[in-house]
Design a protein around this motif. Structure first.
Motif, PDB file in Angstrom:
ATOM      1  N   ASN A 233       0.851  -1.201   0.000  1.00 37.62           N
ATOM      2  CA  ASN A 233       0.000   0.000   0.000  1.00 37.62           C
ATOM      3  C   ASN A 233       0.886   1.251   0.000  1.00 37.62           C
ATOM      4  OD1 ASN A 233       0.884   0.361   2.712  1.00 37.62           O
ATOM      5  ND2 ASN A 233      -0.712  -1.054   3.409  1.00 37.62           N
ATOM      6  N   ASP A 234       0.261   2.392   0.012  1.00 39.84           N
ATOM      7  CA  ASP A 234       1.005   3.659  -0.080  1.00 39.84           C
ATOM      8  C   ASP A 234       1.923   3.858   1.115  1.00 39.84           C
ATOM      9  OD1 ASP A 234      -0.205   4.143  -2.423  1.00 39.84           O
ATOM     10  OD2 ASP A 234      -1.618   5.658  -1.669  1.00 39.84           O
ATOM     11  N   TYR A 235       1.437   3.422   2.283  1.00 39.25           N
ATOM     12  CA  TYR A 235       2.266   3.578   3.482  1.00 39.25           C
ATOM     13  C   TYR A 235       3.590   2.839   3.306  1.00 39.25           C
ATOM     14  CZ  TYR A 235       4.044   2.926   8.170  1.00 39.25           C
ATOM     15  OH  TYR A 235       4.862   2.888   9.248  1.00 39.25           O
ATOM     16  N   ALA A 237       4.957   1.810   0.549  1.00 42.45           N
ATOM     17  CA  ALA A 237       5.717   2.403  -0.555  1.00 42.45           C
ATOM     18  C   ALA A 237       6.493   3.618  -0.080  1.00 42.45           C
ATOM     19  CB  ALA A 237       4.776   2.783  -1.696  1.00 42.45           C
ATOM     20  N   SER A 238       5.854   4.461   0.716  1.00 45.69           N
ATOM     21  CA  SER A 238       6.568   5.660   1.142  1.00 45.69           C
ATOM     22  C   SER A 238       7.614   5.300   2.185  1.00 45.69           C
ATOM     23  CB  SER A 238       5.596   6.721   1.667  1.00 45.69           C
ATOM     24  OG  SER A 238       5.198   6.416   2.977  1.00 45.69           O
ATOM     25  N   PHE A 239       7.351   4.257   2.966  1.00 43.64           N
ATOM     26  CA  PHE A 239       8.350   3.865   3.958  1.00 43.64           C
ATOM     27  C   PHE A 239       9.594   3.274   3.304  1.00 43.64           C
ATOM     28  CE2 PHE A 239      10.341   1.380   7.273  1.00 43.64           C
ATOM     29  CZ  PHE A 239      10.383   2.322   8.285  1.00 43.64           C
ATOM     30  N   GLY A 241      10.591   3.905   0.382  1.00 44.40           N
ATOM     31  CA  GLY A 241      11.280   4.995  -0.295  1.00 44.40           C
ATOM     32  C   GLY A 241      11.221   4.887  -1.800  1.00 44.40           C
ATOM     33  N   SER A 242      11.422   6.031  -2.444  1.00 46.26           N
ATOM     34  CA  SER A 242      11.292   6.069  -3.891  1.00 46.26           C
ATOM     35  C   SER A 242      12.459   5.362  -4.568  1.00 46.26           C
ATOM     36  CB  SER A 242      11.224   7.516  -4.363  1.00 46.26           C
ATOM     37  OG  SER A 242      12.390   8.184  -3.944  1.00 46.26           O
ATOM     38  N   ASP A 243      13.527   5.082  -3.818  1.00 45.53           N
ATOM     39  CA  ASP A 243      14.646   4.377  -4.444  1.00 45.53           C
ATOM     40  C   ASP A 243      14.558   2.878  -4.179  1.00 45.53           C
ATOM     41  OD1 ASP A 243      15.133   4.506  -1.776  1.00 45.53           O
ATOM     42  OD2 ASP A 243      17.288   4.888  -1.982  1.00 45.53           O
ATOM     43  N   ARG A 244      13.351   2.392  -3.976  1.00 50.46           N
ATOM     44  CA  ARG A 244      13.232   0.977  -3.650  1.00 50.46           C
ATOM     45  C   ARG A 244      13.686   0.076  -4.799  1.00 50.46           C
ATOM     46  NH1 ARG A 244       7.858   2.402  -4.883  1.00 50.46           N
ATOM     47  NH2 ARG A 244       6.959   0.995  -6.411  1.00 50.46           N
ATOM     48  N   ASP A 388       7.627   0.125 -10.451  1.00 52.03           N
ATOM     49  CA  ASP A 388       8.433   1.257 -10.840  1.00 52.03           C
ATOM     50  C   ASP A 388       9.854   0.824 -11.171  1.00 52.03           C
ATOM     51  OD1 ASP A 388       9.524   3.662 -11.162  1.00 52.03           O
ATOM     52  OD2 ASP A 388       9.140   4.396  -9.130  1.00 52.03           O
TER      53      ASP A 388
END
Ligand SMILES: Nc1ncnc2c1ncn2[C@@H]1O[C@H](COP(=O)(O)OP(=O)(O)OP(=O)(O)O)[C@@H](O)[C@H]1O
Ligand SMILES: [Mg+2]
Length: 395
Positions: A233-235, A237-239, A241-244, A388
């Motif tokens: 979920n978004d949580y 994903a943000s945890f 990080g965008s460099d996942r 992504d």
């Protein structure tokens, strides 16, 4: 596999009304290392403390090896569970050796025997007992103190280890070293481990599986590759990080199916024969092996027209071969593959088996495919377009 630890609908409400853990369900297999990762105050330490009964759940139950921990005598329970607490918690007035032997003393082992075992454990975590054994905790660096904490937790040889940010208080370089040492140690001792951290990188590096905590709840419990590739979920994903996508590289191994098979020639082959084969396969270059089938480098396919016009088509491959030493063992992480490519400024790298035999080459396209493969394997239920990959392919 047998679950060594099992949380069944566990909640913890502190007397002041704070709900630290909310209907937690979690299973840890025997010999598995599960990392709990989440922001400060989300209930990680509380989760640990309920396992060895420093806190009692207000709802649900926790099974250790199939038995409710509430039915154990707390003292006996704690002997089966090594605990590395947040901020280490060594006894300041005891030497390193005595700190390590504490549990053994409590278990009633003879002093000489306890000290001998403590010395072995210090050795195991990379501290020479002859050098450090008689020091006091304040005579150690932060990283050394952390190691003593780990040695102490291992002393009674418990099947289960609870580690609450054991490497939290050291700088990133020392931390990475401690992590590597711990992974080596874990490969040897194969404990069932619950490992708490704030740090998603640490969670990914160490965990067989990762439980990502939100407020008192698990938002996702999955393999590192799946958490990075397919956040629930978004949580999450943000945890993560965008460099996942980049983080994911470090947990995905290079497999045979990722490799391309260019023509392979040997140093001693006559060049015209090699060239014919390379052209027949439509290849612009071939991998060159030496007489022992070890990687030597590569050779470009000679230009046919230039040679028809008087160039020298003769000689052996050796005369035209170029050295190329970028290689990796099969099973290396994609991250290592990528960084090797960058280091050698190479469009491909050779992949070798355990016997150093050539298996094929990994190209950037192969790397990309490998990443997709691992995402597909972990997350059949998500749409590819949601994944992504740009972060990786756009570098
Ligand atoms: N004894 C207590 N009484 C009341 N509330 C408590 C108690 N211990 C912890 N809490 C609260 O429970 C929540 C979870 O705390 P916990 O220590 O489990 O968090 P954590 O995830 O380990 O955080 P950190 O990463 O900062 O160590 C927090 O809101 C904390 O304030
Ligand atoms: Mg904590």
């Amino acid at each position: 596999m047998m679950n060594m630890l099992r949380f069944e609908h566990v909640s913890k409400r502190y007397p002041d009304g704070t709900v630290a853990v909310d209907d937690l369900h979690l299973e840890v297999a025997e010999g598995e290392l599960v990392t709990l990762v989440g922001p400060s105050g989300c209930g990680k330490t509380t989760t640990m403390k309920m396992v060895n009964r420093l806190e009692e759940p207000t709802q649900g139950r926790i099974l250790l090896d199939g038995r409710d921990v509430a039915s154990y005598d707390p003292v006996k329970l704690r002997r089966r569970i090594g605990y590395v607490i947040q901020q280490v918690g060594l006894f300041p007035h005891k030497t390193v050796l005595d700190n390590t032997a504490t549990v053994l003393h409590l278990l009633g082992r003879r002093r000489g025997e306890s000290r001998k075992r403590a010395a072995e454990l210090l050795d195991l975590v990379g501290l020479d007992p002859a050098v450090y054994g008689d020091r006091y905790p304040d005579q150690l660096s932060g990283g050394q103190r952390q190691r003593v904490g780990v040695a102490r937790a291992l002393a009674a040889d418990p099947p289960v280890l609870l580690m609450d940010e054991p490497f939290g208080a050291v700088d990133p370089v020392v931390r990475e070293r401690l992590q590597n040492e711990f992974l080596r140690l874990q490969a040897e001792v194969r404990k069932t481990v619950l490992f708490v951290t704030h740090d998603i990188e640490e969670a990914v590096r160490l965990g067989d599986r990762i439980a990502v905590y939100g407020q008192g709840r698990i938002e996702q419990f999955d393999s590192p590759a799946a958490v990075l590739g397919a956040p629930a979920n978004d949580y999450v994903a943000s945890f993560v990080g965008s460099d996942r996508g980049l983080k994911r590289l470090s947990v995905t191994p290079v497999e045979k199916g990722d490799l391309e098979q260019p023509p392979v020639v040997h140093l001693a082959d006559p060049m015209p024969v090699a060239a014919r084969r390379m052209r027949a396969e439509g290849a612009r270059w071939a991998v060159v092996l030496d007489e022992n089938d070890m990687l030597h480098g590569w050779v470009p396919t000679p230009d046919e027209d230039a040679e028809a016009g008087g160039g020298d088509p003769g000689g052996t491959v050796a005369a035209r071969a170029r050295r190329m030493e970028a290689w990796l063992p099969l099973g290396s992480s994609l991250k290592r593959a990528f960084s090797t490519m960058l280091q050698y400024d190479a469009g491909w790298i050779a992949v070798l088996d355990e016997g150093d035999r050539f298996l094929g080459v990994l190209t950037p396209a192969g790397l990309h495919e490998a990443l997709r493969r691992s995402i597909d394997a972990d997350a059949h239920d998500i749409d590819r377009t949601e994944v992504d990959l740009d972060i990786v392919t756009g570098v």
